[in-house]
Structure formats: C-alpha cells, structure tokens
Design a protein around this motif. Structure first.
Motif, short mmCIF file in Angstrom:
data_model
loop_
_atom_site.label_atom_id
_atom_site.label_comp_id
_atom_site.label_asym_id
_atom_site.label_seq_id
_atom_site.Cartn_x
_atom_site.Cartn_y
_atom_site.Cartn_z
N ALA A 127 0.87 -1.34 -0.44
CA ALA A 127 0.10 -0.30 0.06
C ALA A 127 1.04 1.02 -0.51
CB ALA A 127 -1.32 0.29 0.98
N PHE A 128 1.98 1.21 0.47
CA PHE A 128 2.55 2.28 0.77
C PHE A 128 3.76 2.40 -0.47
CE2 PHE A 128 7.18 4.12 2.13
CZ PHE A 128 6.82 5.44 2.74
N LEU A 129 4.73 2.01 -1.05
CA LEU A 129 5.34 2.17 -1.79
C LEU A 129 4.09 2.61 -4.08
CD1 LEU A 129 8.05 -0.93 -1.75
CD2 LEU A 129 7.90 1.94 -0.91
N PRO A 130 3.83 1.21 -3.71
CA PRO A 130 3.44 2.08 -4.99
C PRO A 130 2.77 3.26 -5.40
CG PRO A 130 2.31 0.37 -4.63
CD PRO A 130 2.75 0.53 -3.12
N GLN A 131 2.66 4.40 -4.02
CA GLN A 131 1.89 5.57 -3.87
C GLN A 131 2.87 6.98 -4.59
OE1 GLN A 131 0.15 6.89 0.06
NE2 GLN A 131 -0.37 5.12 0.20
N PHE A 132 3.79 6.22 -4.07
CA PHE A 132 5.57 7.08 -4.28
C PHE A 132 5.78 6.87 -5.74
CE2 PHE A 132 4.81 7.38 0.04
CZ PHE A 132 4.84 8.91 -0.27
N VAL A 133 5.97 4.90 -5.99
CA VAL A 133 6.64 4.96 -6.95
C VAL A 133 5.15 3.61 -8.19
CG1 VAL A 133 8.17 2.69 -8.67
CG2 VAL A 133 8.13 4.09 -6.42
N PRO A 134 4.69 4.29 -9.24
CA PRO A 134 3.40 3.90 -9.83
C PRO A 134 4.17 2.20 -9.87
CG PRO A 134 3.82 5.70 -9.82
CD PRO A 134 4.83 5.74 -9.06
N PRO A 135 3.11 1.24 -10.81
CA PRO A 135 4.16 0.19 -10.83
C PRO A 135 3.74 -0.11 -12.00
CG PRO A 135 2.35 -0.46 -9.15
CD PRO A 135 2.47 1.02 -9.91
N ASP A 136 3.67 0.74 -13.43
CA ASP A 136 3.33 1.32 -14.97
C ASP A 136 5.03 2.08 -14.97
OD1 ASP A 136 2.64 3.13 -13.59
OD2 ASP A 136 0.45 2.61 -15.03
N ALA A 137 5.49 2.38 -13.68
CA ALA A 137 6.23 3.59 -14.41
C ALA A 137 7.90 3.36 -14.72
CB ALA A 137 7.02 4.54 -12.67
N PRO A 138 8.54 3.69 -15.44
CA PRO A 138 9.91 3.61 -15.76
C PRO A 138 10.77 2.41 -14.40
CG PRO A 138 8.65 5.30 -16.59
CD PRO A 138 8.49 5.52 -15.94
N SER A 139 11.56 2.15 -14.65
CA SER A 139 12.27 1.37 -13.92
C SER A 139 11.28 0.51 -12.42
CB SER A 139 13.98 1.79 -14.35
OG SER A 139 13.86 2.18 -15.53
N ALA A 140 10.41 0.34 -12.48
CA ALA A 140 9.76 0.24 -11.12
C ALA A 140 9.92 -0.37 -10.35
CB ALA A 140 7.83 -0.14 -11.66
N THR A 141 10.42 -0.92 -10.68
CA THR A 141 11.32 -2.11 -9.81
C THR A 141 12.56 -1.55 -9.53
OG1 THR A 141 10.20 -4.58 -11.28
CG2 THR A 141 12.25 -4.31 -9.69
N SER A 142 13.06 -1.34 -10.07
CA SER A 142 14.41 -0.97 -9.14
C SER A 142 13.85 0.36 -8.33
CB SER A 142 15.55 -0.25 -10.26
OG SER A 142 15.02 0.65 -11.23
N ARG A 143 13.32 1.24 -8.64
CA ARG A 143 12.62 2.63 -8.07
C ARG A 143 12.53 1.76 -6.31
NH1 ARG A 143 9.68 6.53 -11.75
NH2 ARG A 143 10.22 7.67 -9.99
N MET A 144 11.50 0.75 -6.75
CA MET A 144 10.38 0.53 -5.37
C MET A 144 11.90 -0.59 -5.22
SD MET A 144 7.22 -1.16 -7.48
CE MET A 144 6.73 -1.59 -5.66
N LEU A 145 12.62 -1.15 -5.55
CA LEU A 145 13.66 -1.46 -4.53
C LEU A 145 14.25 -0.28 -3.66
CD1 LEU A 145 15.30 -4.12 -6.53
CD2 LEU A 145 14.34 -4.77 -4.59
N LEU A 146 15.23 0.64 -4.28
CA LEU A 146 15.49 2.10 -4.18
C LEU A 146 14.74 2.43 -2.61
CD1 LEU A 146 17.64 3.77 -4.16
CD2 LEU A 146 16.52 4.94 -5.80
N HIS A 147 13.16 2.65 -3.11
CA HIS A 147 12.22 2.90 -2.10
C HIS A 147 12.21 2.47 -0.66
CE1 HIS A 147 11.41 6.21 -4.61
NE2 HIS A 147 10.70 6.51 -4.19
N GLY A 148 12.90 1.15 -0.99
CA GLY A 148 12.42 0.30 0.00
C GLY A 148 13.58 0.41 1.16
N LEU A 149 14.84 0.18 0.73
CA LEU A 149 16.09 0.29 0.78
C LEU A 149 16.18 1.44 1.57
CD1 LEU A 149 19.32 -1.17 -1.88
CD2 LEU A 149 18.00 -1.77 0.12
N VAL A 150 15.71 2.56 1.17
CA VAL A 150 15.93 4.11 2.02
C VAL A 150 15.14 3.86 3.18
CG1 VAL A 150 14.77 6.01 2.50
CG2 VAL A 150 16.58 5.47 0.09
N PHE A 151 13.59 3.27 3.01
CA PHE A 151 12.84 2.81 4.35
C PHE A 151 13.67 1.90 5.76
CE2 PHE A 151 9.49 0.66 6.72
CZ PHE A 151 8.65 1.50 6.65
N MET A 152 14.66 0.82 4.84
CA MET A 152 15.12 -0.23 5.91
C MET A 152 16.12 0.54 6.64
SD MET A 152 15.51 -3.57 3.78
CE MET A 152 16.67 -3.47 5.04
#
Length: 203
Positions: A127-152
């Motif tokens: 619910a959290f990550l897609p608010q900042f990284v839409p699943p259909d955005a370019p390089s969505a997977t890498s961007r979600m991983l980056l946001h997740g690592l920052v969260f960690m």
C-alpha cells in the motif's frame, strides 16, 4: 525520491509497533549492544517483506489465501508468547549480575521473527510504495527497491536510536524496581495488544 516519501517514512518508522517495543524491551533488559542487535534484526526482517511487495506476492497472500492466515496466526502466537514471557519473568533486572550476556545471534533472530511473522508489514509495503512509485512507471522495480532500501535504512537508524537511548537510561530505570515492574507489564500489554490486533486481520 521526494521529500514527501522521506517524511512519510520517518513518521511510519517512529510510530510504535512490534519492532519498537521489542528493541526497547531488549535494550532495557540487556543493554545498548543488545538494543542495537535488536534493531538490526528488525531491519533485516524487512527484506522478505520488501521482496514480496516488489514481486507482487503480497497481493496474492493478502487475497484471503490460507498462506496469509497461517503466517498471521503464527505471528499472533509469537507475540502472545512474548507477552507471556514478559509477565512470567519476575526475576529482578540487574545491570551487572554476573550472568553471561544474551547471545547477539539470539537477539537478532528474535528481532527477525517479530516482524517476519507479521504479514501486515508486507501489506503495508504494497500500500505504501505504489503511492510513490507507480507499478507502470519506468524502472518501477529498481525504484521500488531503492525506496524500500531507504525505508530500511531509516528503520535501522531510528530503531538503533531507540536501543541506544533505552540502554543509556537502563541503570536509572533498573534502580527503581516499581518502574521496572511497570515497564515489564507495559511491554507485555503492548505485545498482547499487537497480537490481538494482528489476530483481527486473520478473521
């Protein structure tokens, strides 16, 4: 990465939950080193949750599948066990009681289990990550991983701060037996409340 994401992350990480309660309880019982180990364990536990969110597994689990309910009830059982352990331990807490320190590996393991058995964390990532990284955005997977690592990273820093603070105040707290008993009951009540709250998601 936006300021809104960083501020939201900070608010979420600072909100008391199972990881915060576990880190504080561990640091007060065993000192700053144990508190830091607890912070590491709680942070490491986010890796599988992030992986599940990125791969879409969390959405499948959340769709009322038996796997989701099994993991949820395991988490409930573990939290209730921690609440019971806190209540039944009536031995006085001493700063230097001659006993060997609690093994760091065990502290980290328990920290991992506290959050690993909480599927609500995985659902939160979905619910959290897609608010900042839409699943259909370019390089969505890498961007979600980056946001997740920052969260960690934010989780590690904040939880480590909690651990160091609680470990630093440990001598003052343990010098007051009534306060120590109150804190034990408070931690037990927190684990119980968190366990019951998690149980409601399995219904």
């Amino acid at each position: 990465m936006t300021i809104a994401f960083l501020l939201t992350t900070l608010v979420v990480v600072l909100t008391p939950g199972t990881g915060v309660v576990y880190t504080l309880a561990t640091a007060l019982a065993s000192g700053r080193r144990a508190g830091l180990a607890a912070a590491v364990g709680c942070t490491v536990s986010l890796v599988p949750h992030l992986a599940a969110a990125v791969t879409g597994l969390a959405a499948v689990l959340r769709a009322g599948t038996p796997a989701f309910r099994v993991v949820t009830w395991l988490g409930v059982a573990y939290l209730l066990w921690m609440a019971w352990s806190a209540l039944r331990d009536r031995a006085p807490l001493l700063v230097d009681d001659g006993r060997p320190p609690r093994p760091t590996a065990r502290v980290v393991r328990d920290g991992v289990l506290v959050n690993l058995l909480n599927p609500k964390v995985t659902v939160f990532f979905v619910a959290f990550l897609p608010q900042f990284v839409p699943p259909d955005a370019p390089s969505a997977t890498s961007r979600m991983l980056l946001h997740g690592l920052v969260f960690m990273l934010a989780t590690l820093v904040v939880f480590a701060g909690f651990g160091v603070l609680a470990g630093t105040l440990r001598r003052r707290v343990l010098a007051r037996p009534r306060l120590t008993a109150l804190l034990r009951h408070g931690f037990a009540g927190s684990f119980l409340a968190l366990g019951l709250g998690l149980a409601l998601t399995a219904r």
